[in-house]
Design a protein around this motif. Sequence first.
Motif, PDB file in Angstrom:
ATOM      1  N   ILE A  40       5.193  19.498  -9.739  1.00  0.00           N
ATOM      2  CA  ILE A  40       4.600  20.711 -10.280  1.00  0.00           C
ATOM      3  C   ILE A  40       3.092  20.511 -10.417  1.00  0.00           C
ATOM      4  CG2 ILE A  40       6.687  21.431 -11.485  1.00  0.00           C
ATOM      5  CD1 ILE A  40       5.524  20.263 -14.041  1.00  0.00           C
ATOM      6  N   GLU A 165      12.275  31.007 -19.925  1.00  0.00           N
ATOM      7  CA  GLU A 165      13.438  30.250 -19.462  1.00  0.00           C
ATOM      8  C   GLU A 165      14.684  31.130 -19.409  1.00  0.00           C
ATOM      9  OE1 GLU A 165      14.587  26.578 -21.118  1.00  0.00           O
ATOM     10  OE2 GLU A 165      12.620  25.635 -20.909  1.00  0.00           O
ATOM     11  N   PHE A 169      12.966  32.325 -15.649  1.00  0.00           N
ATOM     12  CA  PHE A 169      13.060  31.065 -14.922  1.00  0.00           C
ATOM     13  C   PHE A 169      14.496  30.705 -14.546  1.00  0.00           C
ATOM     14  CE2 PHE A 169       8.885  29.217 -16.883  1.00  0.00           C
ATOM     15  CZ  PHE A 169       8.155  30.162 -16.180  1.00  0.00           C
ATOM     16  N   LEU A 172      15.926  32.775 -11.750  1.00  0.00           N
ATOM     17  CA  LEU A 172      15.286  32.473 -10.471  1.00  0.00           C
ATOM     18  C   LEU A 172      15.564  31.049 -10.001  1.00  0.00           C
ATOM     19  CD1 LEU A 172      11.741  34.119 -10.858  1.00  0.00           C
ATOM     20  CD2 LEU A 172      13.746  35.025  -9.672  1.00  0.00           C
ATOM     21  N   ILE A 174      14.377  28.321 -11.544  1.00  0.00           N
ATOM     22  CA  ILE A 174      13.187  27.508 -11.814  1.00  0.00           C
ATOM     23  C   ILE A 174      13.506  26.569 -12.975  1.00  0.00           C
ATOM     24  CG2 ILE A 174      10.787  27.549 -12.598  1.00  0.00           C
ATOM     25  CD1 ILE A 174      10.512  30.296 -11.252  1.00  0.00           C
ATOM     26  N   SER A 175      13.574  25.285 -12.687  1.00  0.00           N
ATOM     27  CA  SER A 175      13.940  24.314 -13.718  1.00  0.00           C
ATOM     28  C   SER A 175      12.811  23.350 -14.044  1.00  0.00           C
ATOM     29  CB  SER A 175      15.175  23.525 -13.277  1.00  0.00           C
ATOM     30  OG  SER A 175      14.934  22.849 -12.058  1.00  0.00           O
ATOM     31  N   GLN A 176      11.845  23.214 -13.142  1.00  0.00           N
ATOM     32  CA  GLN A 176      10.725  22.301 -13.363  1.00  0.00           C
ATOM     33  C   GLN A 176       9.473  23.100 -13.711  1.00  0.00           C
ATOM     34  OE1 GLN A 176      11.736  19.972  -9.427  1.00  0.00           O
ATOM     35  NE2 GLN A 176      10.273  18.772 -10.626  1.00  0.00           N
ATOM     36  N   TYR A 177       8.975  22.907 -14.894  1.00  0.00           N
ATOM     37  CA  TYR A 177       7.712  23.540 -15.266  1.00  0.00           C
ATOM     38  C   TYR A 177       7.154  22.841 -16.496  1.00  0.00           C
ATOM     39  CZ  TYR A 177       9.596  25.896 -19.403  1.00  0.00           C
ATOM     40  OH  TYR A 177      10.136  26.162 -20.642  1.00  0.00           O
ATOM     41  N   LEU A 195       3.859  24.762 -11.960  1.00  0.00           N
ATOM     42  CA  LEU A 195       5.059  25.125 -11.213  1.00  0.00           C
ATOM     43  C   LEU A 195       5.060  24.452  -9.847  1.00  0.00           C
ATOM     44  CD1 LEU A 195       5.105  29.008 -11.792  1.00  0.00           C
ATOM     45  CD2 LEU A 195       6.728  27.375 -12.780  1.00  0.00           C
ATOM     46  N   ASP A 199       8.617  27.627  -6.248  1.00  0.00           N
ATOM     47  CA  ASP A 199       8.983  28.503  -7.360  1.00  0.00           C
ATOM     48  C   ASP A 199       7.978  29.630  -7.532  1.00  0.00           C
ATOM     49  OD1 ASP A 199      11.321  27.138  -7.853  1.00  0.00           O
ATOM     50  OD2 ASP A 199      10.454  25.839  -9.389  1.00  0.00           O
ATOM     51  N   LYS A 202       9.182  32.293  -5.339  1.00  0.00           N
ATOM     52  CA  LYS A 202      10.288  33.061  -5.914  1.00  0.00           C
ATOM     53  C   LYS A 202       9.767  34.237  -6.745  1.00  0.00           C
ATOM     54  CE  LYS A 202      13.526  29.157  -6.215  1.00  0.00           C
ATOM     55  NZ  LYS A 202      14.232  28.245  -7.147  1.00  0.00           N
TER      56      LYS A 202
END
Length: 314
Positions: A40, A165, A169, A172, A174-177, A195, A199, A202
């Motif tokens: 990220i 989240e 997230f 979509l 999206i788990s890494q931020y 990010l 992502d 997305k």
Amino acid sequence: MNLSSLLPAIEPLDLRSCLVSYNGKLIIEHYRNHRTREEIAKVNSCTKSVVSALICIAMDKQLLPEASTAAALYFPQLAEDPDPRKKAITLEHLLTMSAGFNWTEFGGQNSFPRMTQTPNWIQFALEQPLSDEPGSRLEYNSGLSQMLSAILVQASGMTTAAFAERYLFQPLGISQYEWEHDPQGIHTGGFGLRLLPADMLKLGQLYLQQGEWNGRQLISQDLVQRSVYPAIAAESPRRGRYGWHWWVDSFTAASDSASPSAFDFYYALGFGGQTITVVPSLNIVAVVTNDRLKRGKPPADVFRQHIAPLLVQQ
């Protein structure tokens, strides 16, 4: 449309990443190396467009009222200020950067760096005098973005990151931020989000699909359209117009036919050349990330200079 010459053209720019999807399928995927694919990185002011999406979701869930609502509902000091014009500032003015505060983001007053050096960013932003009537002029102001993040916290009872989240997230994937916050623990509304480039793509695809993702309407079509509507004109050296924390512009190129080829697009823009660009008429989403600026030179406008001309080629 022929993007085959894009990768050789952008190679000298030493970009961190460049991704382009067409009809939801990835057709260009460039990373400097495996690390830039998997780590990220700061998206800078693209954070603002993420916050815009969260505000729209909160409105859809009726946690927030209509955009014409006075911001004083959340910040009573605006109604108590000696300047009566501050009472007229609305949520929409915050979203379109037209609240009227006397603010110079960088250079001049250096309002943004000054804000981040204070113990209370929201208080600093609210205390600035007005130089314009609310709604009359665009003045780029990350203090307004911080106010929107604080409003989201008040309205939802959750941190901005926790709200993201649950409602953006996770749907979509999206788990890494990572997300920075101010001294009061309010996540930064104008910057500070990290990010993956994939992502970021997305988020652009979600907007291209009018807020729908895997059969779920994450953001209503009405608010997607309203948030990217060109609401207020930018002033030189910026181009185009501004919506709800999204920039809106058009591209025109000479063509062999009698009329030029042109299309409208909107985009999230972060310092240093971080962009998420959506071209609805062509079903295109493009993401560019860059982390190697040359001193004294602005980053290349990769979309306008290198991608857009290829999109209008037959």
